[in-house]
Scaffold this motif. Structure first.
Motif, PDB file in Angstrom:
ATOM      1  N   VAL A   1      -0.001  12.197  -1.948  1.00 35.33           N
ATOM      2  CA  VAL A   1       0.829  11.148  -2.562  1.00 35.33           C
ATOM      3  C   VAL A   1       2.207  11.143  -1.893  1.00 35.33           C
ATOM      4  CG1 VAL A   1       1.978  10.391  -4.706  1.00 35.33           C
ATOM      5  CG2 VAL A   1      -0.384  11.241  -4.775  1.00 35.33           C
ATOM      6  N   LEU A   2       2.791  12.331  -1.757  1.00 42.50           N
ATOM      7  CA  LEU A   2       4.124  12.412  -1.142  1.00 42.50           C
ATOM      8  C   LEU A   2       4.124  11.823   0.263  1.00 42.50           C
ATOM      9  CD1 LEU A   2       5.513  15.913  -2.185  1.00 42.50           C
ATOM     10  CD2 LEU A   2       6.434  13.663  -2.759  1.00 42.50           C
ATOM     11  N   ARG A   3       3.035  12.067   0.983  1.00 41.70           N
ATOM     12  CA  ARG A   3       2.958  11.575   2.364  1.00 41.70           C
ATOM     13  C   ARG A   3       3.023  10.047   2.414  1.00 41.70           C
ATOM     14  NH1 ARG A   3      -1.893  12.116   4.148  1.00 41.70           N
ATOM     15  NH2 ARG A   3      -2.228  14.130   3.131  1.00 41.70           N
TER      16      ARG A   3
ATOM     17  N   GLY B   1       0.793  -1.226   0.000  1.00 39.11           N
ATOM     18  CA  GLY B   1       0.000   0.000   0.000  1.00 39.11           C
ATOM     19  C   GLY B   1       0.827   1.278   0.000  1.00 39.11           C
ATOM     20  N   ASP B   2       2.109   1.181   0.328  1.00 36.31           N
ATOM     21  CA  ASP B   2       2.969   2.370   0.219  1.00 36.31           C
ATOM     22  C   ASP B   2       3.088   2.761  -1.248  1.00 36.31           C
ATOM     23  OD1 ASP B   2       3.465   2.444   2.931  1.00 36.31           O
ATOM     24  OD2 ASP B   2       5.381   1.374   2.793  1.00 36.31           O
TER      25      ASP B   2
ATOM     26  N   LEU C   1      12.411  15.086 -16.677  1.00 39.40           N
ATOM     27  CA  LEU C   1      12.809  14.927 -15.271  1.00 39.40           C
ATOM     28  C   LEU C   1      11.579  14.623 -14.419  1.00 39.40           C
ATOM     29  CD1 LEU C   1      15.208  18.009 -15.056  1.00 39.40           C
ATOM     30  CD2 LEU C   1      15.885  15.606 -15.231  1.00 39.40           C
ATOM     31  N   VAL C   2      11.750  13.799 -13.397  1.00 41.53           N
ATOM     32  CA  VAL C   2      10.681  13.557 -12.413  1.00 41.53           C
ATOM     33  C   VAL C   2      10.749  14.687 -11.388  1.00 41.53           C
ATOM     34  CG1 VAL C   2       9.827  12.017 -10.602  1.00 41.53           C
ATOM     35  CG2 VAL C   2      10.869  11.051 -12.662  1.00 41.53           C
ATOM     36  N   GLU C   3       9.742  15.532 -11.389  1.00 37.90           N
ATOM     37  CA  GLU C   3       9.729  16.636 -10.424  1.00 37.90           C
ATOM     38  C   GLU C   3       8.895  16.199  -9.214  1.00 37.90           C
ATOM     39  OE1 GLU C   3      11.531  19.192 -10.324  1.00 37.90           O
ATOM     40  OE2 GLU C   3      12.156  19.636 -12.371  1.00 37.90           O
ATOM     41  N   LEU C   4       9.566  15.643  -8.225  1.00 33.89           N
ATOM     42  CA  LEU C   4       8.848  15.111  -7.060  1.00 33.89           C
ATOM     43  C   LEU C   4       8.037  16.197  -6.362  1.00 33.89           C
ATOM     44  CD1 LEU C   4      11.514  12.777  -5.402  1.00 33.89           C
ATOM     45  CD2 LEU C   4       9.557  12.120  -6.802  1.00 33.89           C
ATOM     46  N   GLY C   5       8.540  17.424  -6.394  1.00 38.82           N
ATOM     47  CA  GLY C   5       7.854  18.532  -5.719  1.00 38.82           C
ATOM     48  C   GLY C   5       6.491  18.839  -6.310  1.00 38.82           C
TER      49      GLY C   5
END
Ligand SMILES: Cc1ncc(COP(=O)(O)O)c(C=O)c1O
Length: 392
Positions: A166-168, A120-121, A156-160
């Motif tokens: 999703v980030l959490r 689930g992560d 580029l993967v822009e994680l921000g």
């Protein structure tokens, strides 16, 4: 009565492997007398370096090399990896606790998901991207979050940019620069902001770096560990496959903090027993002479790159000159579907390329060429691809 064993859901969740059907069709075309030019897999058609062959042959005579390697592997290989990172990137790693031999980097990358994700992560998976990212995520019962690599972000993967929720939930991000298949490279400020996001959210960064040596025109690709703070979050994956044309020998390594290396080591000890020790001996020999061994490999790819780009432009393609990797990521005109283009290239002209959509829907509109044949064959392939384009 017999009950058919159930196949796990994850098998169905895996998308088809882009290269899966090509070898069989290639054999059929060759048998039918077609002059096939295979630009599919990133696997050069040259002999392995002499130094590797000699070191392997010597190692084979030592009976100890035929024993199980376990995860410890050959200490001499770990030490050679450590020397290479210090020489090449100015980064020191303890050979015994911060380095791990891998059966090629692919298995280490996929297994790393098991070491970092619970069911689930979220795992961030770039698309297009190397298949072991989604494979690793699905295998770990993580939720792959597909991030499309497009010209908008220079691939580029822009994680921000990801939504906070999703980030959490994100535990792992796969990144690969210099990139397969887009040939994109990562600027330093990009890597800094990526490491910052990972540190802020406790995201493990699988930095997949098998093309670090295949760079051109003065560009030097970094190790992620040149970025401050990266040791807290990243594990970097390397390989002898591309730099030293040893794809079939199955040898790579992971390097990073002892905590991440220990977790991956534990997982792997339940799945495999380490690379063949004699191959690790050869890997050590090659790494100690990495600079001189890689130079002719890069020179060869650079010549092919230049020939292929010029020929593709002449054939009507709008292709950029990559600064790294052995791939060209070639845009198709609007409305030309990459799967249909790749199929026609193979069936009508005997040229094997990978259509972008084989890497996922968001990669439609491009196709990948691997620079794995000589200049003359690349020019011939470009001319044939131009004919397919003209008919599309
Ligand atoms: C981006 C990327 N990562 C990893 C690998 C795997 O390399 P190895 O041969 O070390 O498993 C490849 C091989 O094509 C690749 O393109």
């Amino acid at each position: 009565m017999s009950v058919t064993p159930r196949i796990a859901d994850r098998v169905g969740q895996l998308p088809g492997y882009p290269l899966a059907k090509i070898p069989q069709r290639k054999r059929e075309l060759l048998a039918a007398g077609v002059d096939v030019i295979d630009l599919g897999a990133g696997d050069d058609n040259v002999a392995p370096p002499d130094i590797a062959v000699r070191a392997l042959a010597d190692a084979l005579r030592d009976p100890a090399m035929s024993r199980y390697g376990f995860q410890l592997g050959l200490p001499a290989f770990r030490q050679a990896v450590s020397r290479y990172h210090e020489r090449r990137f100015g980064q020191r790693f303890d050979p015994m606790t911060e380095v791990l031999p891998l059966l090629g980097s692919k298995e280490g990358i996929a297994h790393f998901a098991l070491a970092t994700c619970d069911p689930g992560d979220v795992a961030i998976v770039p698309e297009p991207g190397y298949q072991c990212y989604i494979g690793g995520a699905v295998g770990a019962l993580a939720e792959p979050h597909i991030y499309p690599l497009t010209p908008r972000t220079d691939f580029l993967v822009e994680l921000g940019e990801l939504p906070e929720d999703v980030l959490r939930r994100t535990r792992l991000a796969f990144l690969n620069y210099p990139n397969n298949p887009t040939a994109a490279v990562a600027p330093r400020d990009y890597l800094e902001r990526t490491v910052a996001v990972c540190r802020e959210h406790g995201i493990a960064l699988a930095y997949d770096n098998p093309y670090v040596e295949i760079t051109y025109d003065g560009y030097r690709a970094p190790s992620i560990f040149e970025i401050e703070g990266a040791r807290e979050v990243a594990l970097e994956f390397h390989s002898v496959s591309k730099s030293f044309t040893l794809t079939g020998w199955r040898l790579g390594w992971a390097v990073g903090s002892a905590a991440l290396v220990t977790a991956l080591t534990k997982i792997k000890s339940y799945y495999d027993t380490g690379p063949f020790l004699a191959v690790q001996a050869a890997g050590a020999a090659v790494l100690d002479r990495a600079e001189e061994t890689v130079a002719p490999v890069v020179a060869r790819y650079r010549g092919r790159r230049d020939a292929a780009v010029a020929a593709l432009k002449q054939a009507g393609f709008d292709v950029a000159v990559p600064r790294a990797t052995l791939y060209l990521w070639v845009p198709l005109p609007r409305g030309v579907r990459s799967a249909a283009f790749a199929t026609r290239a193979m069936e009508e002209e005997g040229v094997i390329v990978l259509g972008g959509s084989a890497f996922g829907a968001s990669a439609d509109g491009f196709f990948r060429i691997a620079l794995t044949v000589n200049e003359a064959r690349l020019e011939e392939a470009a001319a044939r691809l131009g004919k397919v384009l003209a008919r599309s």
